[in-house]
Design a protein around this motif. Structure first.
Motif, mmCIF file in Angstrom:
data_model
loop_
_atom_site.group_PDB
_atom_site.id
_atom_site.type_symbol
_atom_site.label_atom_id
_atom_site.label_comp_id
_atom_site.label_asym_id
_atom_site.label_seq_id
_atom_site.Cartn_x
_atom_site.Cartn_y
_atom_site.Cartn_z
ATOM 1 N N SER A 47 0.827 -1.207 0.000
ATOM 2 C CA SER A 47 0.000 0.000 0.000
ATOM 3 C C SER A 47 0.866 1.265 0.000
ATOM 4 O O SER A 47 0.585 2.215 -0.735
ATOM 5 N N ILE A 48 1.911 1.250 0.791
ATOM 6 C CA ILE A 48 2.809 2.413 0.859
ATOM 7 C C ILE A 48 3.582 2.562 -0.448
ATOM 8 O O ILE A 48 3.796 3.683 -0.925
ATOM 9 N N GLU A 49 3.990 1.443 -1.039
ATOM 10 C CA GLU A 49 4.681 1.515 -2.330
ATOM 11 C C GLU A 49 3.758 2.098 -3.407
ATOM 12 O O GLU A 49 4.191 2.912 -4.220
ATOM 13 N N LYS A 50 2.492 1.699 -3.395
ATOM 14 C CA LYS A 50 1.532 2.226 -4.355
ATOM 15 C C LYS A 50 1.320 3.721 -4.132
ATOM 16 O O LYS A 50 1.301 4.500 -5.094
ATOM 17 N N LEU A 51 1.156 4.114 -2.884
ATOM 18 C CA LEU A 51 0.997 5.531 -2.553
ATOM 19 C C LEU A 51 2.236 6.317 -2.966
ATOM 20 O O LEU A 51 2.138 7.413 -3.526
ATOM 21 N N GLY A 52 3.416 5.752 -2.720
ATOM 22 C CA GLY A 52 4.671 6.402 -3.105
ATOM 23 C C GLY A 52 4.763 6.585 -4.608
ATOM 24 O O GLY A 52 5.227 7.632 -5.082
ATOM 25 N N LYS A 53 4.321 5.590 -5.355
ATOM 26 C CA LYS A 53 4.339 5.681 -6.823
ATOM 27 C C LYS A 53 3.407 6.801 -7.284
ATOM 28 O O LYS A 53 3.748 7.575 -8.190
ATOM 29 N N THR A 54 2.240 6.904 -6.665
ATOM 30 C CA THR A 54 1.289 7.966 -7.014
ATOM 31 C C THR A 54 1.904 9.336 -6.758
ATOM 32 O O THR A 54 1.853 10.224 -7.615
ATOM 33 N N TYR A 55 2.489 9.497 -5.565
ATOM 34 C CA TYR A 55 3.141 10.770 -5.241
ATOM 35 C C TYR A 55 4.298 11.051 -6.196
ATOM 36 O O TYR A 55 4.489 12.183 -6.640
ATOM 37 N N GLN A 56 5.072 10.030 -6.483
ATOM 38 C CA GLN A 56 6.225 10.203 -7.367
ATOM 39 C C GLN A 56 5.771 10.674 -8.747
ATOM 40 O O GLN A 56 6.379 11.584 -9.321
ATOM 41 N N ASP A 57 4.702 10.084 -9.271
ATOM 42 C CA ASP A 57 4.192 10.492 -10.581
ATOM 43 C C ASP A 57 3.732 11.949 -10.565
ATOM 44 O O ASP A 57 4.013 12.710 -11.498
ATOM 45 N N GLU A 58 3.013 12.329 -9.494
ATOM 46 C CA GLU A 58 2.539 13.709 -9.387
ATOM 47 C C GLU A 58 3.706 14.692 -9.310
ATOM 48 O O GLU A 58 3.710 15.727 -9.989
ATOM 49 N N ILE A 59 4.694 14.358 -8.494
ATOM 50 C CA ILE A 59 5.831 15.251 -8.293
ATOM 51 C C ILE A 59 6.691 15.330 -9.551
ATOM 52 O O ILE A 59 7.166 16.406 -9.919
ATOM 53 N N GLU A 60 6.874 14.198 -10.219
ATOM 54 C CA GLU A 60 7.632 14.219 -11.473
ATOM 55 C C GLU A 60 6.916 15.066 -12.523
ATOM 56 O O GLU A 60 7.562 15.787 -13.287
ATOM 57 N N GLY A 61 5.581 14.999 -12.550
ATOM 58 C CA GLY A 61 4.806 15.837 -13.460
ATOM 59 C C GLY A 61 5.011 17.314 -13.163
ATOM 60 O O GLY A 61 5.191 18.130 -14.083
ATOM 61 N N MET A 62 5.001 17.656 -11.874
ATOM 62 C CA MET A 62 5.252 19.052 -11.489
ATOM 63 C C MET A 62 6.659 19.479 -11.910
ATOM 64 O O MET A 62 6.861 20.600 -12.387
ATOM 65 N N GLY A 63 7.621 18.582 -11.729
ATOM 66 C CA GLY A 63 9.005 18.887 -12.087
ATOM 67 C C GLY A 63 9.171 19.104 -13.585
ATOM 68 O O GLY A 63 9.894 20.017 -14.010
ATOM 69 N N LYS A 64 8.495 18.295 -14.384
ATOM 70 C CA LYS A 64 8.579 18.442 -15.845
ATOM 71 C C LYS A 64 7.960 19.764 -16.293
ATOM 72 O O LYS A 64 8.506 20.449 -17.173
ATOM 73 N N LYS A 65 6.829 20.133 -15.693
ATOM 74 C CA LYS A 65 6.202 21.415 -16.025
ATOM 75 C C LYS A 65 7.114 22.573 -15.640
ATOM 76 O O LYS A 65 7.247 23.542 -16.399
ATOM 77 N N LEU A 66 7.738 22.465 -14.488
ATOM 78 C CA LEU A 66 8.655 23.515 -14.032
ATOM 79 C C LEU A 66 9.853 23.623 -14.972
ATOM 80 O O LEU A 66 10.243 24.734 -15.363
ATOM 81 N N ASP A 67 10.422 22.490 -15.358
ATOM 82 C CA ASP A 67 11.559 22.503 -16.294
ATOM 83 C C ASP A 67 11.169 23.114 -17.632
ATOM 84 O O ASP A 67 11.921 23.918 -18.203
ATOM 85 N N ALA A 68 9.990 22.735 -18.142
ATOM 86 C CA ALA A 68 9.532 23.267 -19.429
ATOM 87 C C ALA A 68 9.332 24.782 -19.337
ATOM 88 O O ALA A 68 9.723 25.528 -20.254
ATOM 89 N N LYS A 69 8.745 25.223 -18.236
ATOM 90 C CA LYS A 69 8.525 26.660 -18.047
ATOM 91 C C LYS A 69 9.860 27.405 -17.980
ATOM 92 O O LYS A 69 10.024 28.470 -18.589
ATOM 93 N N MET A 70 10.816 26.836 -17.254
ATOM 94 C CA MET A 70 12.126 27.484 -17.136
ATOM 95 C C MET A 70 12.825 27.565 -18.493
ATOM 96 O O MET A 70 13.428 28.593 -18.830
#
Length: 168
Positions: A47-70
């Motif tokens: 359950s924690i691994e699944k939750l971690g994967k969800t968070y990781q996907d969300e955070i990586e998405g935020m990071g990609k948007k930030l990189d693209a904006k920069m």
């Protein structure tokens, strides 16, 4: 005087027998191993691994948007006014702060979930150990997992009995 020596001898012998009887009422268990092998712990880990994967996907998405904006703002900085570039720099700084905050919140929520969900599992294991110890007349149960510091294991190992009581 002779009676005193006899009484003293009987008292020492009785205490010696009592000490041996108490020594026989000890057991040990590797508590960490027991908790790790419990099905509830394995389910919690998944359950924690699944939750971690969800968070990781969300955070990586935020990071990609930030990189693209920069990249976009860096490429356009020479064609923009100083005022626009300052606004964009502030916007990037705020987005970076949101990104870092999201990472921290995700980590804290995963830690909280693990802590909250592990409590009942540990309690269940302790209750099972107490039950097995009581049924076997064992007064003391040592944790063999604490630093692996149990050097002599002459007491009864309760691991398999507790596993059976817990049903796994």
């Amino acid at each position: 005087m002779k009676n005193l020596k006899t009484l003293l001898l009987i008292a020492v012998f009785t205490l010696g027998i009592g000490g041996v009887a108490n020594a026989q009422k000890m057991g040990h268990i590797d508590f960490e191993k027991l908790v790790a092998e419990m099905p509830q712990t394995k389910a919690l880990k998944l359950s924690i691994e699944k939750l971690g994967k969800t968070y990781q996907d969300e955070i990586e998405g935020m990071g990609k948007k930030l990189d693209a904006k920069m990249k976009k703002y860096t490429a356009e900085q020479n064609t923009q006014t100083k005022d626009t570039n300052e606004k964009r720099a502030l916007e990037v700084q705020q987005d970076r702060a949101k990104y870092e905050q999201a990472r921290q919140v995700a980590y804290q929520e995963m830690q909280k979930k693990q802590s909250d969900d592990l409590g009942p599992i540990i309690e269940k294991a302790q209750i099972a150990i107490e039950g097995v110890a009581a049924s076997k007349g064992i007064l003391y149960v040592l944790d063999a997992s604490v630093g692996k510091g149990l050097l002599v294991k002459k007491g009864e190992d309760l691991f398999n009995d507790v596993k059976a009581k817990l049903g796994f």
